[in-house]
Scaffold this motif. Sequence first.
Motif, PDB file in Angstrom:
ATOM      1  N   GLN A 418       0.848  -1.191   0.000  1.00 54.42           N
ATOM      2  CA  GLN A 418       0.000   0.000   0.000  1.00 54.42           C
ATOM      3  C   GLN A 418       0.889   1.248   0.000  1.00 54.42           C
ATOM      4  O   GLN A 418       1.941   1.271   0.650  1.00 54.42           O
ATOM      5  CB  GLN A 418      -0.909   0.044   1.242  1.00 54.42           C
ATOM      6  CG  GLN A 418      -1.956  -1.062   1.304  1.00 54.42           C
ATOM      7  CD  GLN A 418      -3.061  -0.851   0.276  1.00 54.42           C
ATOM      8  OE1 GLN A 418      -3.403   0.273  -0.082  1.00 54.42           O
ATOM      9  NE2 GLN A 418      -3.631  -1.957  -0.205  1.00 54.42           N
ATOM     10  N   VAL A 419       0.439   2.280  -0.728  1.00 53.28           N
ATOM     11  CA  VAL A 419       1.181   3.542  -0.782  1.00 53.28           C
ATOM     12  C   VAL A 419       0.232   4.672  -0.392  1.00 53.28           C
ATOM     13  O   VAL A 419      -0.881   4.770  -0.929  1.00 53.28           O
ATOM     14  CB  VAL A 419       1.748   3.815  -2.195  1.00 53.28           C
ATOM     15  CG1 VAL A 419       2.520   5.138  -2.208  1.00 53.28           C
ATOM     16  CG2 VAL A 419       2.637   2.678  -2.647  1.00 53.28           C
ATOM     17  N   ILE A 420       0.660   5.487   0.541  1.00 56.87           N
ATOM     18  CA  ILE A 420      -0.142   6.633   0.980  1.00 56.87           C
ATOM     19  C   ILE A 420       0.648   7.905   0.711  1.00 56.87           C
ATOM     20  O   ILE A 420       1.771   8.073   1.209  1.00 56.87           O
ATOM     21  CB  ILE A 420      -0.481   6.544   2.483  1.00 56.87           C
ATOM     22  CG1 ILE A 420      -1.229   5.250   2.779  1.00 56.87           C
ATOM     23  CG2 ILE A 420      -1.300   7.759   2.915  1.00 56.87           C
ATOM     24  CD1 ILE A 420      -1.419   4.985   4.260  1.00 56.87           C
ATOM     25  N   PHE A 421       0.073   8.797  -0.070  1.00 53.71           N
ATOM     26  CA  PHE A 421       0.686  10.091  -0.348  1.00 53.71           C
ATOM     27  C   PHE A 421       0.040  11.160   0.532  1.00 53.71           C
ATOM     28  O   PHE A 421      -1.198  11.249   0.600  1.00 53.71           O
ATOM     29  CB  PHE A 421       0.473  10.492  -1.816  1.00 53.71           C
ATOM     30  CG  PHE A 421       1.492   9.929  -2.766  1.00 53.71           C
ATOM     31  CD1 PHE A 421       2.585  10.680  -3.171  1.00 53.71           C
ATOM     32  CD2 PHE A 421       1.342   8.644  -3.264  1.00 53.71           C
ATOM     33  CE1 PHE A 421       3.508  10.154  -4.063  1.00 53.71           C
ATOM     34  CE2 PHE A 421       2.252   8.111  -4.152  1.00 53.71           C
ATOM     35  CZ  PHE A 421       3.358   8.869  -4.548  1.00 53.71           C
ATOM     36  N   LEU A 422       0.854  11.962   1.184  1.00 49.39           N
ATOM     37  CA  LEU A 422       0.370  13.149   1.879  1.00 49.39           C
ATOM     38  C   LEU A 422       0.699  14.353   0.990  1.00 49.39           C
ATOM     39  O   LEU A 422       1.875  14.666   0.765  1.00 49.39           O
ATOM     40  CB  LEU A 422       1.036  13.306   3.247  1.00 49.39           C
ATOM     41  CG  LEU A 422       0.302  12.650   4.430  1.00 49.39           C
ATOM     42  CD1 LEU A 422       0.262  11.131   4.250  1.00 49.39           C
ATOM     43  CD2 LEU A 422       0.966  13.020   5.745  1.00 49.39           C
ATOM     44  N   LYS A 423      -0.340  14.997   0.463  1.00 50.11           N
ATOM     45  CA  LYS A 423      -0.163  16.097  -0.477  1.00 50.11           C
ATOM     46  C   LYS A 423      -1.121  17.235  -0.150  1.00 50.11           C
ATOM     47  O   LYS A 423      -2.210  17.006   0.368  1.00 50.11           O
ATOM     48  CB  LYS A 423      -0.428  15.644  -1.927  1.00 50.11           C
ATOM     49  CG  LYS A 423       0.621  14.684  -2.483  1.00 50.11           C
ATOM     50  CD  LYS A 423       0.241  14.213  -3.873  1.00 50.11           C
ATOM     51  CE  LYS A 423       0.209  15.327  -4.899  1.00 50.11           C
ATOM     52  NZ  LYS A 423       1.543  15.882  -5.195  1.00 50.11           N
ATOM     53  N   ARG A 424      -0.690  18.449  -0.481  1.00 54.90           N
ATOM     54  CA  ARG A 424      -1.585  19.599  -0.347  1.00 54.90           C
ATOM     55  C   ARG A 424      -2.647  19.587  -1.440  1.00 54.90           C
ATOM     56  O   ARG A 424      -3.802  19.931  -1.210  1.00 54.90           O
ATOM     57  CB  ARG A 424      -0.788  20.905  -0.434  1.00 54.90           C
ATOM     58  CG  ARG A 424       0.033  21.224   0.802  1.00 54.90           C
ATOM     59  CD  ARG A 424       0.769  22.553   0.610  1.00 54.90           C
ATOM     60  NE  ARG A 424       1.489  22.942   1.800  1.00 54.90           N
ATOM     61  CZ  ARG A 424       0.976  23.658   2.798  1.00 54.90           C
ATOM     62  NH1 ARG A 424      -0.291  24.062   2.715  1.00 54.90           N
ATOM     63  NH2 ARG A 424       1.690  23.982   3.844  1.00 54.90           N
ATOM     64  N   SER A 425      -2.243  19.221  -2.662  1.00 53.52           N
ATOM     65  CA  SER A 425      -3.158  19.242  -3.796  1.00 53.52           C
ATOM     66  C   SER A 425      -2.618  18.299  -4.858  1.00 53.52           C
ATOM     67  O   SER A 425      -1.599  17.628  -4.648  1.00 53.52           O
ATOM     68  CB  SER A 425      -3.274  20.657  -4.366  1.00 53.52           C
ATOM     69  OG  SER A 425      -2.047  21.047  -4.974  1.00 53.52           O
ATOM     70  N   MET A 426      -3.256  18.287  -5.995  1.00 49.86           N
ATOM     71  CA  MET A 426      -2.802  17.460  -7.104  1.00 49.86           C
ATOM     72  C   MET A 426      -1.785  18.190  -7.984  1.00 49.86           C
ATOM     73  O   MET A 426      -1.476  17.729  -9.083  1.00 49.86           O
ATOM     74  CB  MET A 426      -4.002  17.021  -7.943  1.00 49.86           C
ATOM     75  CG  MET A 426      -4.902  16.009  -7.257  1.00 49.86           C
ATOM     76  SD  MET A 426      -4.033  14.468  -6.870  1.00 49.86           S
ATOM     77  CE  MET A 426      -3.722  13.843  -8.520  1.00 49.86           C
ATOM     78  N   ARG A 427      -1.281  19.302  -7.510  1.00 47.58           N
ATOM     79  CA  ARG A 427      -0.286  20.036  -8.285  1.00 47.58           C
ATOM     80  C   ARG A 427       0.951  19.158  -8.501  1.00 47.58           C
ATOM     81  O   ARG A 427       1.370  18.436  -7.599  1.00 47.58           O
ATOM     82  CB  ARG A 427       0.116  21.314  -7.547  1.00 47.58           C
ATOM     83  CG  ARG A 427       1.037  22.239  -8.338  1.00 47.58           C
ATOM     84  CD  ARG A 427       1.355  23.496  -7.536  1.00 47.58           C
ATOM     85  NE  ARG A 427       0.147  24.231  -7.222  1.00 47.58           N
ATOM     86  CZ  ARG A 427      -0.447  25.091  -8.037  1.00 47.58           C
ATOM     87  NH1 ARG A 427       0.077  25.295  -9.256  1.00 47.58           N
ATOM     88  NH2 ARG A 427      -1.533  25.729  -7.679  1.00 47.58           N
ATOM     89  N   PRO A 428       1.554  19.203  -9.706  1.00 47.75           N
ATOM     90  CA  PRO A 428       2.746  18.387  -9.973  1.00 47.75           C
ATOM     91  C   PRO A 428       3.904  18.760  -9.054  1.00 47.75           C
ATOM     92  O   PRO A 428       3.890  19.816  -8.405  1.00 47.75           O
ATOM     93  CB  PRO A 428       3.079  18.716 -11.435  1.00 47.75           C
ATOM     94  CG  PRO A 428       1.818  19.258 -12.012  1.00 47.75           C
ATOM     95  CD  PRO A 428       1.113  19.959 -10.890  1.00 47.75           C
ATOM     96  N   GLY A 429       4.902  17.896  -8.994  1.00 46.93           N
ATOM     97  CA  GLY A 429       6.084  18.158  -8.188  1.00 46.93           C
ATOM     98  C   GLY A 429       6.963  19.235  -8.811  1.00 46.93           C
ATOM     99  O   GLY A 429       6.602  19.903  -9.788  1.00 46.93           O
ATOM    100  N   PHE A 430       8.174  19.376  -8.259  1.00 44.05           N
ATOM    101  CA  PHE A 430       9.078  20.450  -8.667  1.00 44.05           C
ATOM    102  C   PHE A 430       9.464  20.326 -10.135  1.00 44.05           C
ATOM    103  O   PHE A 430       9.693  21.321 -10.814  1.00 44.05           O
ATOM    104  CB  PHE A 430      10.330  20.412  -7.781  1.00 44.05           C
ATOM    105  CG  PHE A 430      11.129  21.686  -7.798  1.00 44.05           C
ATOM    106  CD1 PHE A 430      10.531  22.901  -7.525  1.00 44.05           C
ATOM    107  CD2 PHE A 430      12.486  21.664  -8.079  1.00 44.05           C
ATOM    108  CE1 PHE A 430      11.260  24.077  -7.528  1.00 44.05           C
ATOM    109  CE2 PHE A 430      13.229  22.834  -8.086  1.00 44.05           C
ATOM    110  CZ  PHE A 430      12.612  24.033  -7.803  1.00 44.05           C
TER     111      PHE A 430
END
Length: 464
Positions: A418-430
């Motif tokens: 299982q993979v859990i992402f903690l993100k502010r939004s769906m904005r792409p990375g750097f």
Amino acid sequence: MSVLSGSWTEVLYLVAAVCFILALKGLSGPKTARRGNLIGAGGAVVGLLVTFLAFDLDHIPLILLAIVVGSALAVPAARRVQMTQMPQLVALFNGVGGGAAAVVAILELAAIGAGGDATSDRGNLAAVAFTVLVGSISFSGSCVTFAKLQELMTTRPVVIPGAAPLLVGGLVFSVGIAVWLFAVGQLWLGLLLLVLGLAVGVMVVLPVGGADVPIVISLLNAFTGLTVAAGGFVLHNTLLLVAGTLVGASGTILTREMASAMGRSVGGVMFGALRGGSTAGSTAISDRPVKSVTPDDVAILLGYARKVIVVPGYGLAVAQAQHTIRELAEQLEAKGIEVAYGIHPVAGRMPGHMNVLLAEANVPYEALKEMDEINPEFKTADVVLVVGANDVVNPAAKTTPSAPIYGMPILEVADAQQVIFLKRSMRPGFAGIENELLYDPKTSLLFGDAKDSLTKVLSAVKAL
């Protein structure tokens, strides 16, 4: 009037040089880094005191005033800077070093010309030309990297029309002026070379974007070291020569290591956008459906796991969530769950960024595992918690040849159960590209500020 004899000056300069070498050795490991830093600072103090005591300096009040003003500006800035802003500070300090070396070279050129026939000192003229050109490139280039990292300008590549011929022409013209300066030793040529170097520095860094900026910082750091070494030749100062050579060599090695860790060549990083490639993708936010979860859902997955791997990224640093993630890991370990941290070589904005951040939160260094060590363990992990990272786990690095990060070794988090992402939004990375792993059936997303989300997960884990 000088206080130290020539012999004592050389001995103490040697002591300072040895301190610099020991400092580099100490900085190679987290357990000795603090001591290495202090040894290096001690060597710098010794070198400064020897310079004051061994030579008949002019304008001492102005020198002392410059030291006081510089200290008044630098000390508060260094003490107040957040860990997330450390790369910007490094870039800025590095640029100031290159600029200072260029200015010193210009002043030395003026002194050579005032003393008679400037062409009689060919060695100094060659060193002056090199220092002015490379130092000015380092200064302006570092200022642009600072602006990119501080988001005072876009972090995406900026490719102006005709950028490639302009850059090549600027470099050729600059080298031509440097050769002319070497031939005739005129001050106005030195000033012209300074302006050209500033322009070239901007043109070199503007087309670099995304996750490649840390590599540029390292390369410009090497440039600054080389200018300091050349400045030592100009000023006949052995300590500057040694210190600059150490910085130049270590910066060059680090640049190559970082580029290798990203599966890129240094030339590809610097000039890829000019050749028609790109180091950035879309900045659009995707509206594709993803599996969103709550802190309670994450707590249940973590609480009933046997092995959890945490992958920290820049988002963790921005949220200042390192202490919370350490508390969460301790809670899981108290329940008998194995916890490790997977650290990518270029996670964050500079090498070692995540290591320092987690060390600040008293995370045991033994729990921090580099990419080559942790990758085989993802297959045995029940849950991977990705906190604010994106590009360093993006499968596009392996599957999409058109992606700017293609070829970069990544953390193989997709191998976990299982993979859990903690993100502010769906904005792409750097790097500005979409991460297909976000849409994998095994992937869940917890949206929100990383520190706030982790605090809620921590409370839920305690309640299990």
